[in-house]
Scaffold this motif. Structure first.
Motif, short mmCIF file in Angstrom:
data_model
loop_
_atom_site.label_atom_id
_atom_site.label_comp_id
_atom_site.label_asym_id
_atom_site.label_seq_id
_atom_site.Cartn_x
_atom_site.Cartn_y
_atom_site.Cartn_z
N VAL A 169 61.02 -17.19 9.91
CA VAL A 169 61.99 -16.25 10.49
C VAL A 169 63.39 -16.61 10.02
CG1 VAL A 169 63.05 -15.45 12.63
CG2 VAL A 169 60.59 -15.70 12.50
N ASP A 170 64.01 -15.68 9.28
CA ASP A 170 65.39 -15.90 8.82
C ASP A 170 66.39 -15.36 9.82
OD1 ASP A 170 65.05 -17.12 6.18
OD2 ASP A 170 64.01 -15.25 5.70
N ASP A 171 65.99 -14.29 10.51
CA ASP A 171 66.87 -13.62 11.46
C ASP A 171 66.26 -13.76 12.85
OD1 ASP A 171 68.23 -11.84 13.07
OD2 ASP A 171 68.44 -10.32 11.49
N LEU A 172 66.99 -14.43 13.73
CA LEU A 172 66.47 -14.69 15.07
C LEU A 172 65.99 -13.43 15.78
CD1 LEU A 172 66.00 -16.68 17.39
CD2 LEU A 172 68.42 -16.41 18.02
N GLY A 173 66.66 -12.33 15.52
CA GLY A 173 66.30 -11.07 16.18
C GLY A 173 64.91 -10.56 15.81
N ASP A 174 64.35 -11.08 14.73
CA ASP A 174 63.02 -10.62 14.32
C ASP A 174 61.89 -11.35 15.05
OD1 ASP A 174 64.08 -8.86 12.46
OD2 ASP A 174 64.05 -10.33 10.84
N ALA A 175 62.20 -12.50 15.65
CA ALA A 175 61.14 -13.36 16.17
C ALA A 175 60.29 -12.66 17.24
CB ALA A 175 61.77 -14.64 16.75
N VAL A 176 60.94 -12.10 18.24
CA VAL A 176 60.19 -11.50 19.35
C VAL A 176 59.40 -10.26 18.90
CG1 VAL A 176 60.53 -10.24 21.53
CG2 VAL A 176 61.53 -12.53 21.22
N PRO A 177 60.02 -9.34 18.11
CA PRO A 177 59.22 -8.20 17.64
C PRO A 177 58.03 -8.60 16.78
CG PRO A 177 61.57 -7.82 17.20
CD PRO A 177 61.44 -9.20 17.77
N VAL A 178 58.18 -9.62 15.95
CA VAL A 178 57.04 -10.09 15.13
C VAL A 178 55.93 -10.59 16.05
CG1 VAL A 178 56.27 -11.92 13.58
CG2 VAL A 178 58.31 -10.62 13.01
N ALA A 179 56.30 -11.39 17.03
CA ALA A 179 55.29 -11.93 17.96
C ALA A 179 54.59 -10.79 18.70
CB ALA A 179 55.95 -12.89 18.95
N ARG A 180 55.37 -9.80 19.14
CA ARG A 180 54.77 -8.67 19.87
C ARG A 180 53.84 -7.87 18.95
NH1 ARG A 180 60.13 -7.42 23.10
NH2 ARG A 180 59.68 -8.66 24.96
N ALA A 181 54.23 -7.73 17.68
CA ALA A 181 53.39 -6.98 16.72
C ALA A 181 52.07 -7.71 16.50
CB ALA A 181 54.14 -6.81 15.40
N LEU A 182 52.10 -9.01 16.44
CA LEU A 182 50.87 -9.78 16.25
C LEU A 182 49.96 -9.64 17.47
CD1 LEU A 182 52.40 -12.98 14.59
CD2 LEU A 182 50.90 -11.30 13.48
N VAL A 183 50.55 -9.72 18.66
CA VAL A 183 49.76 -9.55 19.88
C VAL A 183 49.14 -8.16 19.91
CG1 VAL A 183 49.89 -9.38 22.40
CG2 VAL A 183 51.08 -11.23 21.23
N ALA A 184 49.92 -7.17 19.54
CA ALA A 184 49.41 -5.78 19.54
C ALA A 184 48.24 -5.62 18.59
CB ALA A 184 50.54 -4.81 19.17
N GLY A 185 48.24 -6.41 17.50
CA GLY A 185 47.14 -6.35 16.54
C GLY A 185 45.97 -7.25 16.90
#
Ligand SMILES: O=C(O)C(=O)C[C@H](O)[C@H](O)COP(=O)(O)O
Length: 208
Positions: free
Chosen positions: A19-35
């Motif tokens: 993660v280069d941009d802190l703001g991406d961390a939570v959406p990435v985690a949520r996307a993985l959970v959704a998948g």
């Protein structure tokens, strides 16, 4: 040593995420959970990695968040303080093992040779990271060492993607693999969370 509780039997693929941009961390985690992949390994390779672990641990409690790229003993405690629930190191030294053990967290120490595997078995570990998997002999290497060293089970990581993941997951001494292909850099940059969920969905469906 702490491999307990097991880290290898939760998901077929542990997403290794930079993660280069802190703001991406939570959406990435949520996307993985959704998948269907409720596990994520954040590499401590970027300045915001510890904050990313903290954000995920706080805002996405349904995912098991861990820290990867533990290469210095001090990073183990830092990751634990940030809320990491497991630790992964690409290689193993006595001091690194002690630092990870001192956190009380389950962790996967890295090995790439038979001697390193035996060293870790002597320290009580049964679950290891095999890194860098493809460059170190790949599925052929792991298949070859199962008979002489049946006690060791692996999470191979490094150079694995959809094209070769099946070769690894079909081995008796592989519990899961690690890989960055579920969270491609361009998808993160474009904030294409649906694409990440789709890749996670395919990974979650892989047979072990
Ligand atoms: O940073 C670490 O501790 C590592 O283990 C390195 C990563 O696991 C690999 O870079 C992921 O490998 P790829 O899936 O080939 O991108």
């Amino acid at each position: 040593m702490t491999n307990s509780p097991s880290l290898l039997d939760r998901v077929p693929v542990i997403p290794v995420v930079v993660v280069d941009d802190l703001g991406d961390a939570v959406p990435v985690a949520r996307a993985l959970v959704a998948g269907g992949i409720p596990m994520i390994e954040l590499t401590l390779r970027t300045p915001c990695a510890l904050d990313a672990i903290k954000a995920i641990a706080t805002e996405v409690p349904e995912i098991c968040v861990g820290a990867g790229t533990i290469v210095e003993p001090v990073q183990a405690a830092q990751a634990a303080d940030a809320g990491a629930q497991f630790l992964v190191s690409p290689g193993s030294t006595e001091t690194l093992l002690k630092a990870m053990t001192d956190t009380g967290l389950p962790h996967l120490p890295g090995a790439a040779t038979v001697s390193e595997v035996l060293f870790l078995l002597e320290h009580g570990y049964r679950e290891l990271k095999f890194f860098p998997a493809e460059a170190s002999g790949g599925a052929k290497f792991l298949g070859s060492i199962h008979s002489p060293v049946p006690a060791a089970r692996f999470c191979p990581t490094g150079g694995i993607s959809t094209s070769n993941v099946g070769d690894y997951l079909s081995l008796p001494n592989v519990g899961c693999v690690g890989g960055s292909w579920l969270t491609p850099a361009d998808a993160v940059k474009q904030q294409d969370w649906d694409r990440i969920s789709g890749l996670a969905r395919e990974a979650a469906a892989l047979a072990r």
